[in-house]
Design an enzyme around this catalytic site. Structure first.
Site, PDB file in Angstrom:
ATOM      1  N   GLU A 266      18.964  -3.869  30.129  1.00  0.00           N
ATOM      2  CA  GLU A 266      18.475  -3.197  28.930  1.00  0.00           C
ATOM      3  C   GLU A 266      17.002  -2.820  29.064  1.00  0.00           C
ATOM      4  O   GLU A 266      16.572  -1.797  28.524  1.00  0.00           O
ATOM      5  CB  GLU A 266      18.673  -4.090  27.699  1.00  0.00           C
ATOM      6  CG  GLU A 266      20.120  -4.286  27.276  1.00  0.00           C
ATOM      7  CD  GLU A 266      20.851  -5.287  28.152  1.00  0.00           C
ATOM      8  OE1 GLU A 266      20.182  -6.029  28.903  1.00  0.00           O
ATOM      9  OE2 GLU A 266      22.093  -5.317  28.105  1.00  0.00           O
TER      10      GLU A 266
ATOM     11  N   THR B 257      -1.912  -7.792 -21.709  1.00  0.00           N
ATOM     12  CA  THR B 257      -1.199  -7.894 -20.444  1.00  0.00           C
ATOM     13  C   THR B 257      -2.142  -8.412 -19.363  1.00  0.00           C
ATOM     14  O   THR B 257      -3.345  -8.468 -19.549  1.00  0.00           O
ATOM     15  CB  THR B 257      -0.626  -6.533 -20.008  1.00  0.00           C
ATOM     16  OG1 THR B 257      -1.692  -5.594 -19.889  1.00  0.00           O
ATOM     17  CG2 THR B 257       0.400  -6.021 -20.995  1.00  0.00           C
TER      18      THR B 257
ATOM     19  N   GLY C 242      -5.277  -4.799 -14.636  1.00  0.00           N
ATOM     20  CA  GLY C 242      -4.964  -3.412 -14.381  1.00  0.00           C
ATOM     21  C   GLY C 242      -5.182  -2.420 -15.496  1.00  0.00           C
ATOM     22  O   GLY C 242      -4.775  -1.270 -15.369  1.00  0.00           O
ATOM     23  N   THR C 243      -5.817  -2.792 -16.614  1.00  0.00           N
ATOM     24  CA  THR C 243      -6.013  -1.831 -17.705  1.00  0.00           C
ATOM     25  C   THR C 243      -7.362  -1.139 -17.640  1.00  0.00           C
ATOM     26  O   THR C 243      -7.610  -0.191 -18.372  1.00  0.00           O
ATOM     27  CB  THR C 243      -5.883  -2.531 -19.074  1.00  0.00           C
ATOM     28  OG1 THR C 243      -6.780  -3.632 -19.112  1.00  0.00           O
ATOM     29  CG2 THR C 243      -4.470  -3.028 -19.299  1.00  0.00           C
ATOM     30  N   GLY C 244      -8.249  -1.609 -16.791  1.00  0.00           N
ATOM     31  CA  GLY C 244      -9.568  -0.972 -16.672  1.00  0.00           C
ATOM     32  C   GLY C 244     -10.625  -1.596 -17.551  1.00  0.00           C
ATOM     33  O   GLY C 244     -11.510  -0.895 -18.059  1.00  0.00           O
ATOM     34  N   LYS C 245     -10.570  -2.919 -17.706  1.00  0.00           N
ATOM     35  CA  LYS C 245     -11.540  -3.600 -18.575  1.00  0.00           C
ATOM     36  C   LYS C 245     -12.966  -3.458 -18.058  1.00  0.00           C
ATOM     37  O   LYS C 245     -13.890  -3.196 -18.828  1.00  0.00           O
ATOM     38  CB  LYS C 245     -11.189  -5.091 -18.689  1.00  0.00           C
ATOM     39  CG  LYS C 245      -9.883  -5.400 -19.368  1.00  0.00           C
ATOM     40  CD  LYS C 245      -9.680  -6.884 -19.517  1.00  0.00           C
ATOM     41  CE  LYS C 245      -9.632  -7.623 -18.208  1.00  0.00           C
ATOM     42  NZ  LYS C 245      -8.471  -7.263 -17.368  1.00  0.00           N
ATOM     43  N   THR C 246     -13.145  -3.651 -16.754  1.00  0.00           N
ATOM     44  CA  THR C 246     -14.501  -3.664 -16.202  1.00  0.00           C
ATOM     45  C   THR C 246     -15.221  -2.321 -16.356  1.00  0.00           C
ATOM     46  O   THR C 246     -16.343  -2.277 -16.874  1.00  0.00           O
ATOM     47  CB  THR C 246     -14.473  -4.112 -14.733  1.00  0.00           C
ATOM     48  OG1 THR C 246     -13.888  -5.417 -14.660  1.00  0.00           O
ATOM     49  CG2 THR C 246     -15.872  -4.150 -14.146  1.00  0.00           C
TER      50      THR C 246
END
Length: 832
Positions: free
Chosen positions: A64, A513, A516-520
């Site tokens: 092979e 939640t 990932g929501t953009g708090k910063t």
């Protein structure tokens, strides 16, 4: 059936342990074979291919590997920037691979197909594609490939009559294995028919020809051929009979033929290459018993050429080249019911070939050569002797066979090239399907429990018995968690738990939640606006994953930074770097850090970054962020879902801010508005977008976070690798796509991940191999990348995409509400 297979596999390993012990003493390299077969690979070997999107080609043994050699060359041409891994089963195959395959990045032993072991190795390497050569199908290994959504393509596929009958007994196991293979590139129409009989869909089967026609490792120059003849003591020979890959019993047949040749050609020589090197002493004894003088290739290498009647080829990997010295070649394994061996190696040298009638393992190749009168087939030892003598006597007949052999080889070249093209087409088709890309990204990080867990809880529906059990358990825990959250909030509302109050205006900014929501960036925008309104504002961050521990940590005093990203945590450090005039403090108890800010910085407004759940501190305004892309997660509470508290708790919010509305699916904004109004009719609703501002080179970003960088439009059409360790990587990737960049690959790491130098080296190496023009990261990632990367002289530019939050619909109403609330408590100010 899988259980029976696993039990049998474990039992076989246990039973052959004594054999392993004996072979480890007798065979050189056998100990290393067992170590690697059990999953213990050299670190320096594995790191060249592991998690680097490699092409994994698996070939069992020497035969092979011969077929694999031209394939690897073509794969390297077609995918020049992709690492290639070759695995083998046997020690001879391993030595052969290291000898003739130069374009492979790593060569290893294939793991034993035991439950957990094979899958564990596959997870560690996680290739882009797995390519078994011929019929190397292993149930446990392929089962894991299915789970990891790794495409499988059989190359140079070959199925013998015996295999067809044996495979049928596997039943459901066979169906699973065949069903895992995405493409079957078979050697011949016969092999294609056999694989379809075993269950392969006709549309997945194609015929490429035999890649062994393309092998070039056996190519020998006239000078090399002369050297082999000299080193083997064959210079005085008047004709050489070469018997390759002989099995027990065949040497007697060959010796009778040789004795018949010597009656007319007294100076003829014989070379025997036993299929199993462990039989070398046995073959020497048989030859001496027949009255011939014997030497071996290794003895000649140690002591110099020796003039003997017979030379035993007892080395690995040389037969392909040594075939070049034979005038007549007998290919073994064919006068006993073994099924024959490959005749293409001697054919590549244009040799007159004799085989026995047991050629069922190479039926198509044998049929082709037999039809063209390019090889002679014998039925017994008498015919072998007669045909061998005739070829020595009749040079014209021998040359006719040689010419036809070379013609067949020339006409059938190109199978390896076809296979490489089919592989590219298969991968492009497979990877173009969004669902496959998503699954690949998910499963590539499945070894990281945090990532696996996060991905799992985001799913609305799950597949697989194990995942159903796990999510059922998580669902029960989420119900318990929801009750505890409700009880805690009820306790604060009714005075059971005390709440502290600061002598300043307190704004909480958060979500219901996880991540990932953009708090910063929203906190950054809000702090900047409040500062410009004339108020002294501070940001209070909890310092998630900060190395600093204490009651009050000063990241920035509003004039200069006092902590690194590692000390402060990525979010707090980024806020401080973006807002040089705004103090940023970290600490678990915001009432303590807030009081410190009032006393030491004259704070009038305190923004609680990620503070919607910080109930122990009274607030003057609660701003709830809702991600318009990933609306309320999957609707479940932690740990089954991503909700920190029930959606009904929206009732506490004064303002509901919809983030990233420009990326929202149709109807998402209306759904959020309806949901908010169902629980909170008084809440003011504002929309915002994350506006890409510039792409700043990583080195420049460290120096000046607000630097000019390059305009976002200049990245349009660029082929990039997206790298992120954030809560919502899909939004980041969507932003890049919206800007017109072409994402070749997206690497996702757990939120707040700290990048090591080795990881960055791997990322840069993979980007270079894929032909990426740039690597793009987020600001949150930039603070986690080691400074040494900047000074490492990297070839591919690393850009930080800088975004700013821009309020959209409802911004005037929000501005008025905020100004009115601040003025009511603190008095009006003159805006800057």
């Amino acid at each position: 059936m899988q259980i029976l297979y696993n039990l049998a596999a474990i039992l076989v390993v246990i039973l052959i342990i004594p054999v392993f012990m004996i072979r480890s003493v007798r065979e050189k390299g056998f100990v290393e074979r067992i170590r690697q077969s059990l999953g213990f690979y050299p670190v320096e070997t594995l790191e060249k291919v592991a998690k680097k999107h490699c092409i994994w080609v698996h070939a069992a043994s020497v035969g092979e590997i011969v077929a694999t050699s031209p394939l690897i060359k073509e794969f390297h041409k077609e995918f020049p920037k992709t690492p290639i891994l070759v695995s083998v089963v046997t020690t001879s195959g391993y030595e052969m691979a290291n000898r003739i395959i130069k374009d492979a990045d790593a060569i290893i032993y294939f793991p034993l197909d035991l439950p957990f072991l094979a899958g564990s190795v596959l997870r560690r390497i996680h290739p882009r594609v797995f390519l078994p050569v011929e019929t190397e199908l292993w149930p446990n290994f392929l089962k894991t490939a299915r789970k990891l959504h790794i495409p499988v393509m059989m190359v140079n596929g070959r199925i013998s009559d015996r295999s067809v009958k044996q495979y049928r007994y596997l039943r459901s196991l066979l169906s699973d294995m065949i069903g895992t293979v995405t493409k079957f590139a078979m050697q011949s129409d016969i092999d294609a028919d056999y694989i379809m009989r075993l269950g392969a869909s006709p549309e997945l089967v194609t015929v490429t020809g035999n890649t062994k026609f393309d092998q070039t490792y056996t190519d020998v120059s006239p000078e090399e051929k002369a050297a082999i003849i000299r080193e083997m003591g064959l210079e005085k020979a008047e004709g050489i009979l070469l018997a390759g890959s002989t099995h027990r019993g065949e040497e007697d047949f060959v010796l009778k033929a040789f004795k018949a040749v010597r009656e007319k050609h007294g100076k003829a020589k014989l070379v025997i290459a036993p299929r199993e090197l462990l039989r070398t002493q046995e073959v020497i004894h048989i030859c001496k018993r027949a009255g011939f003088t014997v030497t071996t290739r290794t003895k000649q290498q140690e002591q110099g050429p020796q003039d003997a009647d017979i030379v035993i080829l007892d080395t690995i990997g040389e037969l392909g080249k040594v075939y070049s010295v034979g005038d007549v070649v007998y290919v073994g394994g064919s006068l006993i019911p073994h099924g024959g061996h490959n005749i293409l190696e001697p054919a590549a040298h244009g040799k007159a070939i004799i085989v026995g009638h047991y050629m069922f393992n190479f039926k198509d190749t044998h049929a082709l050569f037999k039809k063209r009168n390019a090889c002679i087939t014998v039925n017994n030892e008498q015919e072998l002797a007669a045909e061998t003598v005739q070829l020595f006597d009749d040079a014209a007949h021998r040359h006719q066979l040689e010419a036809e052999t070379l013609a067949i080889v020339g006409e059938n070249k190109g199978a390896s090239r076809k296979s490489a093209i089919i592989l590219r087409e298969m991968l492009e088709s497979y990877e173009s399907i969004p669902e496959n890309r998503q699954r690949a990204r998910f499963t590539q990080k499945i070894d990281n429990f945090q990532t696996y867990f996060i991905e799992l809880v985001h799913l609305k529906e799950v597949n697989g018995f194990g995942e159903h059990i796990l999510t059922a358990l998580l669902y029960i825990l989420s119900k318990i968690y929801a009750l505890l959250v409700d009880f805690k909030l009820w306790g604060y509302r009714h005075g059971m738990f005390s709440r502290k109050k600061l002598d300043c205006f307190v704004i909480s900014l958060g979500n219901v939640t996880v991540g990932g929501t953009g708090k910063t960036p929203t906190a950054q925008r809000l702090a900047s606006d409040i500062r410009d309104m004339g108020y002294k504002v501070v940001i209070l961050n909890r310092g998630y994953r900060a190395k600093w521990h204490g009651k009050v940590g000063i990241v920035s005093d509003g004039e200069r930074l006092h902590m690194t990203a590692a000390d402060a945590g990525d979010e707090a450090f980024m806020l401080a770097k973006h807002l040089p005039e705004v103090p940023v403090l970290i600490g678990a108890d915001r009432s303590v850090t807030g009081q410190y800010a009032i006393e030491n910085f004259g704070a009038e407004v305190a923004i609680l970054d990620d503070g919607f759940q910080h109930w122990q501190l009274e607030r003057d305004m609660d701003i709830l962020l809702v991600d318009a892309v990933n609306v309320f997660g999957n609707g479940y509470m932690l740990p089954r879902g991503t909700l920190r508290e029930p959606i009904a708790h929206i009732s506490r919010a004064d303002v509901c801010l919809l983030t990233k509305v420009d990326q929202a699916a149709e109807g998402s904004r209306d759904f959020i508005r309806d949901t908010v109004h169902r629980y909170n009719e008084e809440a003011q609703i504002v929309e915002s977008i994350h506006q890409p501002r510039r792409f700043i080179p990583l080195a420049d970003w460290y120096v000046d976070i607000a630097g000019d960088g390059i305009d976002v439009n200049q990245m349009r059409g660029k082929q990039v690798m997206a790298v992120s360790a954030i809560g919502n990587p899909a939004s980041f990737e969507q932003t890049l796509s919206d800007l017109g960049t072409v994402i070749l690959e997206s690497l996702r790491y757990p939120d707040h991940h700290d990048y090591s130098m080795q990881e960055m080296a791997d990322i840069l190496h993979q980007a270079e191999r894929m032909g990426a023009e740039a690597i793009v990261i987020t600001e949150k990632d930039a603070v986690k990348i080691p400074m040494e990367v900047i000074h490492a002289g990297i070839k591919i530019p690393v850009y930080v995409i800088c975004v700013e939050v821009t309020f959209q619909q409802g911004k005037e109403e929000f501005k008025s509400l905020l100004a009115q609330r601040l003025a009511d408590k603190l008095g009006p100010r003159t805006a800057k």
